[in-house]
Enzyme design. Sequence first.
Site, PDB file in Angstrom:
ATOM      1  N   CYS B 106      55.746 -43.806 -32.990  1.00 27.82           N
ATOM      2  CA  CYS B 106      54.872 -43.536 -32.343  1.00 27.82           C
ATOM      3  C   CYS B 106      55.758 -43.493 -30.890  1.00 27.82           C
ATOM      4  O   CYS B 106      55.693 -44.424 -30.405  1.00 27.82           O
ATOM      5  CB  CYS B 106      53.422 -45.121 -32.217  1.00 27.82           C
ATOM      6  SG  CYS B 106      52.533 -44.477 -30.449  1.00 27.82           S
ATOM      7  N   CYS B 109      53.083 -44.321 -27.889  1.00 29.20           N
ATOM      8  CA  CYS B 109      52.763 -45.627 -27.003  1.00 29.20           C
ATOM      9  C   CYS B 109      53.479 -46.388 -28.214  1.00 29.20           C
ATOM     10  O   CYS B 109      54.639 -46.774 -27.801  1.00 29.20           O
ATOM     11  CB  CYS B 109      51.721 -45.717 -26.419  1.00 29.20           C
ATOM     12  SG  CYS B 109      50.111 -44.971 -28.118  1.00 29.20           S
ATOM     13  N   SER B 110      52.527 -47.140 -29.256  1.00 26.68           N
ATOM     14  CA  SER B 110      52.636 -48.318 -30.233  1.00 26.68           C
ATOM     15  C   SER B 110      51.503 -48.506 -31.344  1.00 26.68           C
ATOM     16  O   SER B 110      51.658 -48.629 -31.311  1.00 26.68           O
ATOM     17  CB  SER B 110      52.132 -49.281 -29.188  1.00 26.68           C
ATOM     18  OG  SER B 110      51.168 -49.201 -29.043  1.00 26.68           O
ATOM     19  N   CYS B 111      51.434 -46.855 -31.117  1.00 26.29           N
ATOM     20  CA  CYS B 111      50.523 -46.953 -32.320  1.00 26.29           C
ATOM     21  C   CYS B 111      50.926 -47.149 -33.602  1.00 26.29           C
ATOM     22  O   CYS B 111      51.653 -46.695 -34.386  1.00 26.29           O
ATOM     23  CB  CYS B 111      50.036 -45.179 -32.534  1.00 26.29           C
ATOM     24  SG  CYS B 111      49.150 -44.317 -30.904  1.00 26.29           S
TER      25      CYS B 111
END
Lengths: 99, 198
Positions: B106, B109-111
């Site tokens: 991602c 961000c951090s998906c």
Amino acid sequence: MSRINDVGGMQGFAAIEEEADEPPFHSDWEAHVFAINRALMGRGVYNLDEFRDAVEQMAPQHYLDSSYYEKWLHAISTLLVRKGVVSAEEISAGQVSHD
Amino acid sequence: MSGEHHGTDATLAAQVRHVEALLEERGLVDPAELDRALEAFLARASPANGSRVVARAWLDAGFRARLLADGNTALVELGLSMGGGLQEQRLKVVENTADAHNVIVCTLCSCYPIALLGPSPTWYKSEAYRSRVVREPRAVLAEFGFDLDPAVAITVWDASAETRYLVLPRRPAGTHGLDERSLAALVTRNGLIGVAAV
């Protein structure tokens, strides 16, 4: 316009550090930030898109200097003030120092 | 940890307690409920889920076809979902083959498919991984000790708030006759992200 979180393809970052047997959270406060965020989204205080946006609005230097859950704490605090749940003064009353 | 801490651990812990106390005052969180919800979440969201999905796909060609066509619907067959208690995200499973390899990231961000893999590792959320894996995936895989055959093409899938990816690794040779549980034990979280072969 891209914001500081849009790092895909950016050059200059260091090697990737993999931590052996990494726990889900490194400190109790990280687990609490995670749980508080889920609870607030679950109650509809804000949604996931608003949350991400609040992380991504961080000033570039602050964003890069913050650990992952520190970014979350910042976003939660921002949204709580923006939604009128607490005042900025109440939030900052807990801050011993910043920087 | 990265050593890039803005605040110290003790300062941050105190600030989190402060915010939590403000929310408790307003009746928005209940500390006991937070603990219970966290415990239940961690018990439910684990890489064991993703490993089970992969083992079933290796054993059951019909399930594999359904999983690749519509991940969310196929998960229901195993009693799993992408919801994790909040809004459900679309799951797209990407299959490794003899000449194609997949990696997930991602960049923004951090998906991550948290319901299938548990909380993501710090490196997955780091600027280093997010920036570099889309530019030099082969070099990044090598840093994980995974030297992919140069003839194998790499596709990097950039997750979003709405769509999460999971890699379906290739079944290792010499695993005929193993049951679902034994096969699942061979699958690692890094294999499901794509930075390991399995």
